[in-house]
Structures are given as C-alpha cells and as structure tokens.
Design an enzyme around this catalytic site. Sequence first.
Site, PDB file in Angstrom:
ATOM      1  N   CYS A  86       0.836  -1.354   0.004  1.00  0.00           N
ATOM      2  CA  CYS A  86      -0.038   0.026  -0.090  1.00  0.00           C
ATOM      3  C   CYS A  86       0.808   1.290   0.006  1.00  0.00           C
ATOM      4  O   CYS A  86       1.458   1.545  -0.897  1.00  0.00           O
ATOM      5  CB  CYS A  86      -1.023   0.013   1.134  1.00  0.00           C
ATOM      6  SG  CYS A  86      -2.153   1.086   1.069  1.00  0.00           S
ATOM      7  N   HIS A 172      -3.731  -5.014   0.367  1.00  0.00           N
ATOM      8  CA  HIS A 172      -3.369  -5.411   1.756  1.00  0.00           C
ATOM      9  C   HIS A 172      -3.410  -6.824   1.904  1.00  0.00           C
ATOM     10  O   HIS A 172      -4.473  -7.558   2.501  1.00  0.00           O
ATOM     11  CB  HIS A 172      -4.320  -4.620   2.646  1.00  0.00           C
ATOM     12  CG  HIS A 172      -3.650  -3.229   3.000  1.00  0.00           C
ATOM     13  ND1 HIS A 172      -2.777  -2.932   3.834  1.00  0.00           N
ATOM     14  CD2 HIS A 172      -4.149  -2.208   2.591  1.00  0.00           C
ATOM     15  CE1 HIS A 172      -2.576  -1.466   4.040  1.00  0.00           C
ATOM     16  NE2 HIS A 172      -3.356  -1.218   3.112  1.00  0.00           N
ATOM     17  N   GLU A 174      -2.082  -8.463   4.009  1.00  0.00           N
ATOM     18  CA  GLU A 174      -1.757  -8.955   5.520  1.00  0.00           C
ATOM     19  C   GLU A 174      -3.225  -8.913   6.086  1.00  0.00           C
ATOM     20  O   GLU A 174      -3.166  -9.477   7.348  1.00  0.00           O
ATOM     21  CB  GLU A 174      -0.728  -8.342   5.857  1.00  0.00           C
ATOM     22  CG  GLU A 174      -1.038  -6.834   6.419  1.00  0.00           C
ATOM     23  CD  GLU A 174      -0.994  -6.002   5.343  1.00  0.00           C
ATOM     24  OE1 GLU A 174      -1.124  -4.574   5.547  1.00  0.00           O
ATOM     25  OE2 GLU A 174      -1.171  -5.990   4.090  1.00  0.00           O
TER      26      GLU A 174
END
Length: 259
Positions: A86, A172, A174
């Site tokens: 990001c 993202h 994660e």
Amino acid sequence: MSQLRIAVLNATQRDDNTTRNFRRELDASLSEFDVTDGSLPDGYEFDGAVVTGSRTSVYWDEPWIETTKQWVAEATDRGVPFLGVCWGHQLLADVLGGTVEDMGVYEVGYSQIERTAVDSSRLLEGIAEEFTAFTSHSDAVTELPPGSTPLAENEYSNHGFRKDRVFGVQFHPEYDRKTARELVHRKELTDERRDSILAAITAENYRAACEAKLVFDNFLEFVREDGVTARATNADAETATKSTEGASTESRASVGGSD
C-alpha cells in the site's frame, strides 16, 4: 537453514494490528522500526526489507518521510530486496522515479484485481489471474518507475510492480477481518457506504482474499534465492581473484629463477 533477516519499516503510527499481521505472515527473523518516530536501521545488513502501509501520503512534507526515503534509496542501491505494501508500494515507486498522486476517489473493501504480467520472480505465483484482496487507498502510483514491470491492476489503479529486486503491491495481503473492520470504522464514509463495506467483510470473502497472502511466501523465497545467487557470485569472484594472484606470483617466481 537459518531464518532470513528482514527489516520491517512500520509507517502506521503505532497500529498494533500492523505488527501482529506482518509477524503472522512473514516467516522470518523480523526487526521492526517505527519510521514515524525517525527509527531506521543503523546499517543495511538485512536479507530483505518490507515497508508497510500508512495513514499519510508519500508526497507530504514530513521529515520522517524524507529520511525514510533516503534510507530506502541507499538500501536499494546496495541491492537489498524490498516488498512494499500500500503506502510502502507507493514509497518504493516514488524513490525509484515513479509518480504518486491523489486519485480523487477512495478504494476500500474487498476488490477484484487482475494480474497483468508473468512475473519471473514468482511474486504472484499461485495467485489466480483475477483475485480478491482487501484495499484501502486514495493515492495511487500513476506512473511506474522507469524500467519497471506492472504486475496487477484494476479499474482504480496499478496494484503491483517490480523493478529488479524491488516489488510493490497496492492491496493489503496481510489484513485479517479485525483489521479490516477497524479501518472501515475510522474512515470518513457515508453511513450507507460504511454499512455496505462492513457487510462484505465476511468469512467467505476473507477466505478468498487469503490467496493473496502468497505474496509474502513468494517474496521470502525470492530473497532466499537471491541471497544464494549473490553468495555464489561472490565466491566465483573470490576464486577468480585468487587464481589471478596465484598466476601473478608464479610469473614473478619464473622471472626471478631465470636470472
């Protein structure tokens, strides 16, 4: 096999979710640095580095952003492999000569993203040509760094690139559901849009998005292979140097014996 040493440049202003998420996804020995407080590694003795997301923009005039860019620029010049997520994706693009701008819109929630190239590093190996991932950004890389390869995109923006040992993903990989819900609650959204996004943070969508987590394993595998290649190259160079020195010594000895 010893664990890889990875520097994590955390730009999220002390978001505990970020530390938890990256420690869960990166199977390596991690050294975390809060770059927003000016904390950066003293040197560059890492196998690789990861730059996280942030609530800021990479083009803001903030001292810590500038010092982070300087460290990253030096590290990339030294050949340290990087993965940016990001904001980290945008920072790496900026450091390498790309352009980051305000999109004028805000992409947030689970999105569909398409791969745009076959990446020889296998960063997206195992991930479908069209995949699901959580997104949250209003800035985008509008011009890729010179010499880079686009890896993924959707109707909003570029979502991935590679240049040499540097990789960035706008999405993202994660994020877990807790992180996603907390982020949506703190964003300035209309009630209707917030409710719609929250309603989509389901177990089913999260399971679909887990495919994108392969980015982390693939990056670490690249780092591991890159290190092996570098050590082999150094060993070959050292052998060549010793051979040259040995030949030079024998030549001098031959000259001395003919006198």
